[in-house]
Design a protein around this motif. Structure first.
Motif, PDB file in Angstrom:
ATOM      1  N   TYR A 218       0.858  -1.182   0.000  1.00  0.00           N
ATOM      2  CA  TYR A 218       0.000   0.000   0.000  1.00  0.00           C
ATOM      3  C   TYR A 218       0.895   1.232   0.000  1.00  0.00           C
ATOM      4  O   TYR A 218       1.203   1.775   1.060  1.00  0.00           O
ATOM      5  N   PRO A 219       1.302   1.694  -1.183  1.00  0.00           N
ATOM      6  CA  PRO A 219       2.209   2.844  -1.247  1.00  0.00           C
ATOM      7  C   PRO A 219       1.581   4.100  -0.636  1.00  0.00           C
ATOM      8  O   PRO A 219       0.423   4.419  -0.893  1.00  0.00           O
ATOM      9  N   ASP A 220       2.364   4.772   0.177  1.00  0.00           N
ATOM     10  CA  ASP A 220       1.973   6.059   0.771  1.00  0.00           C
ATOM     11  C   ASP A 220       0.683   5.996   1.585  1.00  0.00           C
ATOM     12  O   ASP A 220      -0.063   6.971   1.641  1.00  0.00           O
ATOM     13  N   LYS A 221       0.398   4.848   2.207  1.00  0.00           N
ATOM     14  CA  LYS A 221      -0.787   4.708   3.063  1.00  0.00           C
ATOM     15  C   LYS A 221      -0.342   4.391   4.488  1.00  0.00           C
ATOM     16  O   LYS A 221       0.747   3.893   4.724  1.00  0.00           O
ATOM     17  N   THR A 222      -1.223   4.686   5.442  1.00  0.00           N
ATOM     18  CA  THR A 222      -0.985   4.323   6.837  1.00  0.00           C
ATOM     19  C   THR A 222      -2.032   3.300   7.249  1.00  0.00           C
ATOM     20  O   THR A 222      -3.042   3.099   6.554  1.00  0.00           O
ATOM     21  N   TRP A 223      -1.807   2.682   8.405  1.00  0.00           N
ATOM     22  CA  TRP A 223      -2.767   1.711   8.920  1.00  0.00           C
ATOM     23  C   TRP A 223      -4.123   2.360   9.130  1.00  0.00           C
ATOM     24  O   TRP A 223      -5.157   1.782   8.808  1.00  0.00           O
ATOM     25  N   GLU A 224      -4.126   3.568   9.651  1.00  0.00           N
ATOM     26  CA  GLU A 224      -5.389   4.264   9.899  1.00  0.00           C
ATOM     27  C   GLU A 224      -6.184   4.480   8.614  1.00  0.00           C
ATOM     28  O   GLU A 224      -7.412   4.468   8.630  1.00  0.00           O
ATOM     29  N   GLU A 225      -5.493   4.644   7.499  1.00  0.00           N
ATOM     30  CA  GLU A 225      -6.175   4.874   6.221  1.00  0.00           C
ATOM     31  C   GLU A 225      -6.771   3.592   5.622  1.00  0.00           C
ATOM     32  O   GLU A 225      -7.759   3.662   4.894  1.00  0.00           O
ATOM     33  N   ILE A 226      -6.174   2.451   5.920  1.00  0.00           N
ATOM     34  CA  ILE A 226      -6.648   1.211   5.285  1.00  0.00           C
ATOM     35  C   ILE A 226      -7.360   0.251   6.230  1.00  0.00           C
ATOM     36  O   ILE A 226      -7.995  -0.695   5.780  1.00  0.00           O
ATOM     37  N   MET A 227      -7.270   0.465   7.550  1.00  0.00           N
ATOM     38  CA  MET A 227      -7.739  -0.549   8.502  1.00  0.00           C
ATOM     39  C   MET A 227      -9.218  -0.888   8.392  1.00  0.00           C
ATOM     40  O   MET A 227      -9.603  -2.033   8.635  1.00  0.00           O
ATOM     41  N   ASN A 228     -10.061   0.029   8.010  1.00  0.00           N
ATOM     42  CA  ASN A 228     -11.491  -0.269   7.917  1.00  0.00           C
ATOM     43  C   ASN A 228     -11.833  -1.143   6.715  1.00  0.00           C
ATOM     44  O   ASN A 228     -12.826  -1.871   6.730  1.00  0.00           O
ATOM     45  N   ASP A 229     -11.008  -1.082   5.662  1.00  0.00           N
ATOM     46  CA  ASP A 229     -11.257  -1.851   4.450  1.00  0.00           C
ATOM     47  C   ASP A 229     -10.324  -3.047   4.292  1.00  0.00           C
ATOM     48  O   ASP A 229     -10.560  -3.904   3.450  1.00  0.00           O
ATOM     49  N   TYR A 230      -9.261  -3.095   5.077  1.00  0.00           N
ATOM     50  CA  TYR A 230      -8.246  -4.140   4.921  1.00  0.00           C
ATOM     51  C   TYR A 230      -8.776  -5.489   5.394  1.00  0.00           C
ATOM     52  O   TYR A 230      -9.339  -5.609   6.472  1.00  0.00           O
ATOM     53  N   VAL A 231      -8.571  -6.495   4.554  1.00  0.00           N
ATOM     54  CA  VAL A 231      -8.922  -7.873   4.890  1.00  0.00           C
ATOM     55  C   VAL A 231      -7.657  -8.694   4.688  1.00  0.00           C
ATOM     56  O   VAL A 231      -7.133  -8.761   3.588  1.00  0.00           O
ATOM     57  N   GLY A 232      -7.175  -9.280   5.750  1.00  0.00           N
ATOM     58  CA  GLY A 232      -5.953 -10.081   5.652  1.00  0.00           C
ATOM     59  C   GLY A 232      -5.196 -10.038   6.959  1.00  0.00           C
ATOM     60  O   GLY A 232      -5.641  -9.440   7.939  1.00  0.00           O
ATOM     61  N   GLU A 233      -4.052 -10.685   6.953  1.00  0.00           N
ATOM     62  CA  GLU A 233      -3.236 -10.719   8.150  1.00  0.00           C
ATOM     63  C   GLU A 233      -2.419  -9.445   8.267  1.00  0.00           C
ATOM     64  O   GLU A 233      -1.988  -8.870   7.275  1.00  0.00           O
ATOM     65  N   ALA A 234      -2.214  -9.024   9.505  1.00  0.00           N
ATOM     66  CA  ALA A 234      -1.371  -7.869   9.804  1.00  0.00           C
ATOM     67  C   ALA A 234      -0.695  -8.150  11.138  1.00  0.00           C
ATOM     68  O   ALA A 234      -1.304  -8.712  12.041  1.00  0.00           O
ATOM     69  N   ILE A 235       0.575  -7.756  11.245  1.00  0.00           N
ATOM     70  CA  ILE A 235       1.309  -8.012  12.476  1.00  0.00           C
ATOM     71  C   ILE A 235       2.322  -6.905  12.733  1.00  0.00           C
ATOM     72  O   ILE A 235       2.999  -6.451  11.819  1.00  0.00           O
ATOM     73  N   TRP A 236       2.352  -6.446  13.988  1.00  0.00           N
ATOM     74  CA  TRP A 236       3.389  -5.537  14.446  1.00  0.00           C
ATOM     75  C   TRP A 236       4.550  -6.397  14.926  1.00  0.00           C
ATOM     76  O   TRP A 236       4.370  -7.261  15.794  1.00  0.00           O
ATOM     77  N   LEU A 237       5.734  -6.192  14.370  1.00  0.00           N
ATOM     78  CA  LEU A 237       6.921  -6.913  14.801  1.00  0.00           C
ATOM     79  C   LEU A 237       7.842  -5.960  15.545  1.00  0.00           C
ATOM     80  O   LEU A 237       8.251  -4.941  14.985  1.00  0.00           O
ATOM     81  N   ARG A 238       8.146  -6.293  16.796  1.00  0.00           N
ATOM     82  CA  ARG A 238       9.119  -5.513  17.551  1.00  0.00           C
ATOM     83  C   ARG A 238      10.507  -5.926  17.081  1.00  0.00           C
ATOM     84  O   ARG A 238      10.827  -7.118  17.038  1.00  0.00           O
ATOM     85  N   THR A 239      11.328  -4.939  16.707  1.00  0.00           N
ATOM     86  CA  THR A 239      12.650  -5.230  16.168  1.00  0.00           C
ATOM     87  C   THR A 239      13.605  -4.069  16.406  1.00  0.00           C
ATOM     88  O   THR A 239      13.178  -2.925  16.517  1.00  0.00           O
ATOM     89  N   LYS A 240      14.873  -4.398  16.443  1.00  0.00           N
ATOM     90  CA  LYS A 240      15.925  -3.382  16.539  1.00  0.00           C
ATOM     91  C   LYS A 240      16.607  -3.210  15.177  1.00  0.00           C
ATOM     92  O   LYS A 240      17.556  -2.462  15.047  1.00  0.00           O
ATOM     93  N   THR A 241      16.139  -3.930  14.172  1.00  0.00           N
ATOM     94  CA  THR A 241      16.717  -3.857  12.835  1.00  0.00           C
ATOM     95  C   THR A 241      16.584  -2.442  12.283  1.00  0.00           C
ATOM     96  O   THR A 241      15.507  -1.848  12.331  1.00  0.00           O
ATOM     97  N   LYS A 242      17.651  -1.921  11.763  1.00  0.00           N
ATOM     98  CA  LYS A 242      17.677  -0.561  11.213  1.00  0.00           C
ATOM     99  C   LYS A 242      17.478  -0.605   9.696  1.00  0.00           C
ATOM    100  O   LYS A 242      17.550  -1.655   9.077  1.00  0.00           O
ATOM    101  N   ASP A 243      17.267   0.552   9.118  1.00  0.00           N
ATOM    102  CA  ASP A 243      17.155   0.734   7.668  1.00  0.00           C
ATOM    103  C   ASP A 243      15.967   0.023   7.039  1.00  0.00           C
ATOM    104  O   ASP A 243      16.015  -0.364   5.882  1.00  0.00           O
ATOM    105  N   LEU A 244      14.901  -0.174   7.792  1.00  0.00           N
ATOM    106  CA  LEU A 244      13.673  -0.733   7.226  1.00  0.00           C
ATOM    107  C   LEU A 244      12.785   0.414   6.790  1.00  0.00           C
ATOM    108  O   LEU A 244      12.671   1.417   7.481  1.00  0.00           O
ATOM    109  N   LYS A 245      12.146   0.242   5.616  1.00  0.00           N
ATOM    110  CA  LYS A 245      11.334   1.314   5.051  1.00  0.00           C
ATOM    111  C   LYS A 245       9.980   0.779   4.599  1.00  0.00           C
ATOM    112  O   LYS A 245       9.873  -0.365   4.173  1.00  0.00           O
ATOM    113  N   PRO A 246       8.950   1.627   4.680  1.00  0.00           N
ATOM    114  CA  PRO A 246       7.639   1.216   4.154  1.00  0.00           C
ATOM    115  C   PRO A 246       7.753   0.811   2.680  1.00  0.00           C
ATOM    116  O   PRO A 246       8.496   1.403   1.913  1.00  0.00           O
TER     117      PRO A 246
END
Length: 108
Positions: free
Chosen positions: A50-78
């Protein structure tokens, strides 16, 4: 006749067994998806990009799995596609929450 019935029974049982499908997921990884959001110490992974979208923008219509992963990994980008391994259990909320054991960026 008994042999035929036994063979049919065995085939029925074994047809229900799942063989690992490495085409959908690299061997040894528990999940994959696209990074939707990057926060200070966690990332949100969803099944589709979902380019240039946030969870708040898609959460009402999103159907599928979603997971918050706690990580210290750097250089991750949407928008990046990743494979991940979980450390410990998964909190059953929506989106789910877990600690990432390992993250691998997939170059597309």
């Amino acid at each position: 006749m008994k042999r035929i019935l036994l063979l049919v029974l065995l085939l029925t049982i074994f047809s229900g067994c799942k063989i690992s499908d490495q085409t959908n997921n690299q061997a040894g990884y528990e999940g994959e998806g696209y990074i939707l959001e990057v926060a200070e110490d966690r990332i949100l992974i969803v099944e589709q990009k979902y380019p240039d979208k946030t969870w708040e923008e898609i959460m009402n219509d999103y159907v599928g799995e979603a997971i918050w992963l706690r990580t210290k990994t750097k250089d991750l980008k949407p928008g990046q596609r990743i494979y991940y391994r979980i450390k410990g259990g998964i909190d059953e909320s929506y989106p789910s929450q877990a600690d990432a054991k390992e993250i691998k960026i997939i170059n597309e």
